[in-house]
Design an enzyme around this catalytic site. Structure first.
Site, short mmCIF file in Angstrom:
data_model
loop_
_atom_site.label_atom_id
_atom_site.label_comp_id
_atom_site.label_asym_id
_atom_site.label_seq_id
_atom_site.Cartn_x
_atom_site.Cartn_y
_atom_site.Cartn_z
N SER A 11 0.84 -1.20 0.00
CA SER A 11 0.00 0.00 0.00
C SER A 11 0.87 1.25 0.00
O SER A 11 1.61 1.52 0.95
CB SER A 11 -0.91 0.01 1.23
N HIS A 36 -1.21 -1.10 -4.28
CA HIS A 36 -2.49 -0.74 -3.67
C HIS A 36 -2.49 0.76 -3.41
O HIS A 36 -1.60 1.29 -2.76
CB HIS A 36 -2.65 -1.52 -2.36
N ASP A 38 -4.68 3.88 -1.92
CA ASP A 38 -5.81 4.22 -1.05
C ASP A 38 -6.30 5.64 -1.30
O ASP A 38 -5.64 6.61 -0.91
CB ASP A 38 -5.37 4.10 0.42
N MET A 40 -8.83 8.42 -0.26
CA MET A 40 -9.68 8.77 0.89
C MET A 40 -10.20 10.18 0.70
O MET A 40 -9.45 11.07 0.28
CB MET A 40 -8.87 8.70 2.18
N HIS A 69 -8.27 1.58 -4.34
CA HIS A 69 -9.30 1.33 -3.31
C HIS A 69 -9.90 2.68 -2.95
O HIS A 69 -9.25 3.50 -2.31
CB HIS A 69 -8.57 0.68 -2.11
N MET A 71 -12.12 4.92 -0.89
CA MET A 71 -12.87 5.08 0.37
C MET A 71 -13.53 6.45 0.30
O MET A 71 -13.04 7.43 0.85
CB MET A 71 -11.91 4.96 1.56
N MET A 140 -12.00 -5.70 4.67
CA MET A 140 -11.16 -4.82 5.49
C MET A 140 -10.91 -5.52 6.83
O MET A 140 -11.85 -5.99 7.47
CB MET A 140 -11.85 -3.47 5.74
N ASP A 180 -7.24 -6.42 3.61
CA ASP A 180 -6.57 -5.12 3.70
C ASP A 180 -6.58 -4.58 5.13
O ASP A 180 -7.65 -4.31 5.68
CB ASP A 180 -7.29 -4.14 2.76
C1 DX5 Z 1 -6.67 1.54 5.38
C2 DX5 Z 1 -6.14 1.29 3.99
C3 DX5 Z 1 -5.10 0.22 3.94
C4 DX5 Z 1 -3.80 0.61 4.60
C5 DX5 Z 1 -3.08 -0.63 5.03
O1 DX5 Z 1 -7.68 2.46 5.31
O2 DX5 Z 1 -7.21 0.88 3.15
O3 DX5 Z 1 -4.84 -0.14 2.59
O4 DX5 Z 1 -2.97 1.36 3.75
O5 DX5 Z 1 -1.97 -0.26 5.80
P1 DX5 Z 1 -1.29 -1.24 6.85
O6 DX5 Z 1 -0.83 -2.46 6.10
O7 DX5 Z 1 -0.19 -0.43 7.42
O8 DX5 Z 1 -2.36 -1.61 7.86
ZN ZN Z 2 -6.73 0.00 1.17
#
Ligand code: DX5
Ligand code: ZN
Length: 222
Positions: A11, A36, A38, A40, A69, A71, A140, A180
């Site tokens: 990620s 990956h 993220d 947000m 991904h 969010m 998740m 994840d």
């Molecule tokens: C959380 C993200 C994850 C995060 C995982 O909201 O969707 O993808 O980056 O990070 P680690 O592996 O550090 O928990």
């Molecule tokens: Zn993620």
């Protein structure tokens, strides 16, 4: 379960944000299968990260697929702009979409692979209703919003229940179960044993002194 390929997706959230190009190359040299990414929005989750322009820039550097991904509270409105920016896999949240089938089909029609994500407290039925239409179901194992959180143990049983359900519907070879949040070689081993075949790991890989060793330790779980 017999030996199978585990997809490892570092990620980018845990990478150095001022050196993203080098970080992407470093993850690939370490053996990453997907990146990956993220997204947000500061609304669906209390944190704000990347938008389409940064995805477009990452796409120019990355040789491996971008597993994006989102969010966000309004995936039906914004998902396609991430596909157009270069997402190879586009994972939206079941809790946030109003039209899951339509969105999955639109993503596929644009040439990307659709995926659906579930927060830890969301019933599995929110994803199983979409299973014939998606390539990825992402469970998740933390409440989304931040990297570096602790793994929620209930995820192991959820993976097992989902794997059994996919097998009962003959969908087990069509749908990837991705997990994840809080993944390292110990939590990764438990979810792989339960039936996961893709692992996202931020802190564990980007924070490792040797990223190749970290990636290999997850790949070898299969
Ligand atoms: C959380 C993200 C994850 C995060 C995982 O909201 O969707 O993808 O980056 O990070 P680690 O592996 O550090 O928990
Ligand atoms: Zn993620």
């Amino acid at each position: 379960m017999s030996s199978r390929e585990i997809i490892v997706a570092p990620s980018i959230l845990a990478a150095d944000p001022l050196r993203l190009g080098d970080e992407i190359r470093s993850a690939e040299e370490a053996g990453a299968d997907w990146h990956h990414v993220d997204v947000m929005d500061g609304h669906f989750v209390p944190n704000l990260t990347f938008g389409p322009p940064l995805i477009r820039a990452m796409k120019k550097v990355a040789k491996k697929p971008l597993d994006v991904h989102i969010m966000v509270s309004n995936p039906d409105d914004v998902a396609m702009s991430y596909v157009e920016a270069g997402a190879d896999i586009l994972v939206f949240h079941a809790e946030a979409t109003h039209h899951g089938h339509r969105l999955a089909e639109a993503i596929r029609a644009k040439g990307a692979r659709p995926g659906v994500a579930l927060n830890p407290a969301t019933p599995l039925e929110f994803a199983t209703t979409l299973a014939p239409h998606v390539d990825v179901i992402m469970l998740m194992s933390v409440n989304p919003g931040f990297g570096g959180q602790g793994f929620i143990e209930d995820t192991v049983q959820r993976v097992k229940t989902l794997r059994d359900w996919l097998v009962s519907k003959n969908l087990e070879s069509k749908v990837i179960i991705e997990v994840d949040g809080g993944i390292n070689k110990d939590t990764g081993a438990r979810v792989v044993r339960a039936g996961a075949n893709a692992l996202v790991a931020g802190t564990y890989i980007y924070g490792a002194t040797d990223r190749s060793v970290a990636v290999r330790s997850l790949k070898s779980l299969g």
